[in-house]
Design an enzyme around this catalytic site. Structure first.
Site, PDB file in Angstrom:
ATOM      1  N   ARG A  95       0.822  -1.224   0.000  1.00  0.00           N
ATOM      2  CA  ARG A  95       0.000   0.000   0.000  1.00  0.00           C
ATOM      3  C   ARG A  95       0.854   1.271   0.000  1.00  0.00           C
ATOM      4  O   ARG A  95       0.487   2.298   0.573  1.00  0.00           O
ATOM      5  CB  ARG A  95      -0.961   0.021   1.187  1.00  0.00           C
ATOM      6  CG  ARG A  95      -2.002  -1.062   1.189  1.00  0.00           C
ATOM      7  CD  ARG A  95      -2.918  -0.915   2.385  1.00  0.00           C
ATOM      8  NE  ARG A  95      -2.201  -1.203   3.610  1.00  0.00           N
ATOM      9  CZ  ARG A  95      -2.632  -0.880   4.832  1.00  0.00           C
ATOM     10  NH1 ARG A  95      -3.785  -0.258   4.978  1.00  0.00           N
ATOM     11  NH2 ARG A  95      -1.930  -1.176   5.912  1.00  0.00           N
ATOM     12  N   HIS A 100     -16.401  11.100   2.576  1.00  0.00           N
ATOM     13  CA  HIS A 100     -15.231  10.805   1.756  1.00  0.00           C
ATOM     14  C   HIS A 100     -14.479  12.072   1.360  1.00  0.00           C
ATOM     15  O   HIS A 100     -13.521  12.015   0.593  1.00  0.00           O
ATOM     16  CB  HIS A 100     -15.642  10.021   0.506  1.00  0.00           C
ATOM     17  CG  HIS A 100     -16.144   8.655   0.827  1.00  0.00           C
ATOM     18  ND1 HIS A 100     -17.457   8.401   1.124  1.00  0.00           N
ATOM     19  CD2 HIS A 100     -15.504   7.461   0.930  1.00  0.00           C
ATOM     20  CE1 HIS A 100     -17.613   7.112   1.377  1.00  0.00           C
ATOM     21  NE2 HIS A 100     -16.445   6.522   1.268  1.00  0.00           N
TER      22      HIS A 100
END
Length: 764
Positions: A16, A703
């Site tokens: 990641r 978000h």
């Protein structure tokens, strides 16, 4: 000679790395140049990992989203960001998430942020894309700098590069016209820019360009079908060879259309459309390449290489060098490297293939086609042994679970009374005000929470110490909710790593990776659990945590669960039985948890089905079957409770207007949905459908780091009240708050509570 290529590679990195680089930049901890340099280094690494391919993709890398990349390439920016100056990357992040880096915004007149672009699911996957925005006067202007730069990087490394772009018809199909204009009316002016782009790529030395048109696997009316003909006849004179890529399903009634378009090659998803290989061969012109997706790019099970060769060898004999082979779709949807998984159960690990292993499988197939199976005899024997071991493993099959499924009764999915009767009893018990406020379940996963979980998993923190740490975080969440004045509390989910993985870890039939991350959107990554066998619940999973939270307050406490359809759709699911059967197994397991919560005194239970919509088949003709078993699975899970127990469900970031009747059939007492980013557009469904139960249209876009104002929330709720009676409206965020920081969450929720009070005063 069969040609090998790839449609796309996971962009986040095996550990990641892209996630952490992005978040560092957004927080102002690293510079823009450092982020760009890191992106170049990651691309270099990924091309090296694809070095054995005849063609590697270029342009599949994105700092946030490949659809947003295409919007910037085409110069299709929302009006609200067109006047901002400075680096393009910062404007890109403004569209993606409402703002860019803290250090950038601190010196810009846009420091309050802008409305982020609407986000929805990429076909039937759990990947989210930023929806292109159109209007009748939309103009396009080419900016090929991203692709040109990445192509130059690849050429400098000696990569045989194949630029990847989203095709013009699919790009229009994915977007929304904000003024109701006909998107197809924009096609002629869009094609002008596509023609320019293809010429630029030709000038940069590209021989082939992969042009993705997955809209071809959906049901298209005659206007959209004609658009494909118009588009590719307009582009056929370009100086590059076009490989038109379709994936995620069969072409069906678009098969002849796709086969006869004037392109140099066609990619067919042969995992999902095996039966169409021979028909396409018969339609395809003698000079065209046929690329077949022979490795599943959506799941992580090893490919049965012998079985693939049995049908692929005759195709190779017929096509020779005109046969290309690849994964079925971009490998964006699977983890990077299985070799990183040193703690995964060895037997289950032997059944799996991540992105790098899938490319290795592709090379085995290519060698067998080029020089014969004997050349890879050992690899084929190893593969066959793994396939047989999985097929015959007693760990996969549980007779008791199969017996329970065989005895399923339709009565399991029925509530004792209709909603109107239940609502009266629930109102008497819960005593909630008008416009009740709640959140969707999770609160910020702080550094302290992540550290305690990491220490616990590493064995450096014992069980009592971990319990103490998590209880402290739960108490903090409860106290913050009391201070805010919310009406229905949640425990904050401090103990949960992920809404699916947490439950999978406690269910028999699941396995877990350490590094099996896939991108969901932007820097958000998920690690889907591996559903390899029959599912059962050995013990209670949430009861102690929820009971503890409930003991801290007199306010109603929601029990938080993930529903069976979402657990299914957000897992890597076994492919040896129908998905409906696996979903029924999950439904019975979660039903036991629901009933235990009720016995523990929890009278509000939320069963999230965030992924119900994304599991829909891409063709409406197949929806009925899916909706039948998925809705029934939810009802089996939820409907064993007493009338007084209020069942909530939650759905986020998916269009559901066209399945609103099925959502009503779920018969949840309260449903919460995303509506803030789409400006309540999703509530258009209620103009023509009398939704019978209660609904919480999300008013806080979680978000984005932007904090909604009280006035904005009131305005959104007033729009909602035009469609839903005020007495059946809740006020809540769009989704869980785990990805946000307390410094953002608290002021946003204060505004939400204040807005609810203002709304109540207006109806008092």
């Amino acid at each position: 000679m069969a040609i090998t290529h790839n449609l796309g590679f996971p962009r986040i990195g095996a550990k990641r790395e892209l996630k952490f680089a992005l978040e560092s930049y957004w927080k102002g901890l690293s510079s823009r140049d450092e982020l760009k340099a890191f992106g170049a280094e990651l691309r270099k690494r990924h091309w090296q990992e694809q070095a054995a391919l005849d063609f590697a993709p270029v342009g599949d890398f994105a700092f946030y989203d490949q659809v947003l990349d295409m919007s910037f390439t085409l110069g299709n920016l929302p009006q609200r960001v067109r006047d901002f100056h400075g680096d393009t990357l910062d404007n890109y992040f403004r569209v993606a998430r409402g703002r860019s880096a803290e250090s950038v915004e601190a010196h810009a007149h846009c420091c309050g942020g802008v409305a982020a672009g609407e986000m929805t699911k990429w076909f039937d996957t759990n990947y989210h894309y930023i929806v292109p925005e159109f209007s009748a006067d939309t103009q396009f202007r080419l900016d090929a700098s991203r692709l040109v730069a990445q192509l130059a990087e690849a050429k400098a490394l000696g990569v045989q590069a194949k630029p990847v772009i989203i095709g013009p018809v699919t790009y229009l199909w994915l977007g929304k016209a904000k003024d109701g204009a006909d998107r197809l009316s924009l096609l002629p002016r869009l094609l002008t820019v596509y023609a320019e782009l293809l010429n630029v790529l030709a000038e940069q030395g590209a021989e082939w360009v992969q042009i993705d048109e997955p809209a071809l696997v959906t049901e298209l009316d005659e206007h959209w079908q004609h658009a494909f003909t118009e588009a590719y006849h307009a582009l056929k004179s370009s100086r590059v060879k076009l490989l038109l890529a379709t994936y995620f399903g069969p072409l069906r009634d678009n098969l002849q259309l796709a086969s006869r378009l004037p392109v140099a090659g066609l990619h067919l998803d042969a995992v999902n459309a095996r039966s169409e290989v021979l028909p396409v061969l018969n339609y395809l012109a003698a000079h065209k390449v046929l690329s077949l997706g022979v490795i599943n790019g959506r799941n992580i099970w090893k490919t049965d290489l012998g079985e693939v060769l049995d049908w692929l060898e005759p195709v190779h004999e017929r096509l020779g060098e005109r046969l290309w082979i690849a994964p079925s779709c971009s490998l964006l949807h699977v983890p990077v490297d299985l070799d990183s998984e040193q703690k995964l159960d060895a037997e289950i690990r032997s059944w799996l293939a991540f992105a790098q292993q899938k490319l290795q499988e592709l090379q085995v197939l290519a060698a067998a086609l080029r020089v014969g199976r004997d050349a890879v005899k050992a690899r084929l024997a190893e593969n066959r042994a793994a396939i047989e071991a999985r097929r015959n493993s007693p760990r996969v099959h549980n007779p008791a679970v199969k017996a329970a499924i065989a005895q399923l009764d339709a009565q399991l999915g029925q509530r004792k009374s209709a909603y109107a009767q239940r609502a009266v009893k629930q109102a008497a018990l819960l005593k909630l005000p008008a416009f009740p406020t709640t959140t969707i379940g999770s609160f910020p996963q702080t550094a302290e929470i992540r550290h305690a979980r990491s220490e616990y998993k590493a064995g450096r923190l014992d069980e009592p110490g971990y319990q103490t740490a998590m209880r402290a975080e739960i108490e903090r969440s409860v106290r913050e909710q009391e201070a805010l004045g919310l009406d229905v509390f949640v425990h904050g989910e401090a103990e949960r790593n992920d809404m699916v993985e947490y439950f999978g870890e406690q269910l028999d039939g699941y396995a877990f990776s350490q590094f099996g991350w896939v991108q969901s959107y932007g820097s958000r990554c998920v690690k889907p659990p591996i559903l390899f066998g029959d599912i059962s619940r050995p013990k209670a999973m949430t009861i102690d945590w929820i009971k503890y939270a409930a003991s801290l307050t007199p306010k109603p406490m929601k029990g938080m669960l993930t529903g069976p359809v979402t657990i299914l759709n957000w897992s890597f699911v076994r492919d040896d039985q129908p998905r409906s059967v696996s979903c029924q197994q999950l439904a019975l397991a979660i039903r036991e948890e629901v009933l235990d919560l009720e016995r523990a005194g929890i009278r509000v239970i939320q069963i999230d089905e965030a992924a119900l919509r994304e599991g829909l088949p891409l063709r409406k003709s197949q929806w009925k079957e899916y909706l039948s078993w998925s809705v029934e699975s939810f009802r089996i899970t939820a409907n064993g409770v007493e009338d007084e127990t209020q069942i909530h469900t939650h759905m986020c970031y998916s269009e559901f207007n066209d399945i609103i009747a099925s959502i009503a059939d779920m018969d949840a007492d309260v449903i919460t949905i995303e509506t803030s980013r789409s400006d309540m557009e999703l509530l258009d469904a209620f103009d023509h459908f009398n939704y019978p139960n209660e609904i919480g249209p999300g008013v806080y876009d979680i978000h984005s780091p932007n904090i909604p104002s009280e006035a904005h929330i009131v305005q959104l709720m007033q729009k909602a009240a035009e469609r839903i009676p005020a007495e059946r409206l809740w006020v809540n965020p769009d989704c869980g708050l785990k990805t946000r920081q307390w410094g953002e969450v608290l002021p946003a929720l204060r505004n939400m509570v204040a807005a609810a009070k203002l709304l109540r005063s207006a109806v008092a």
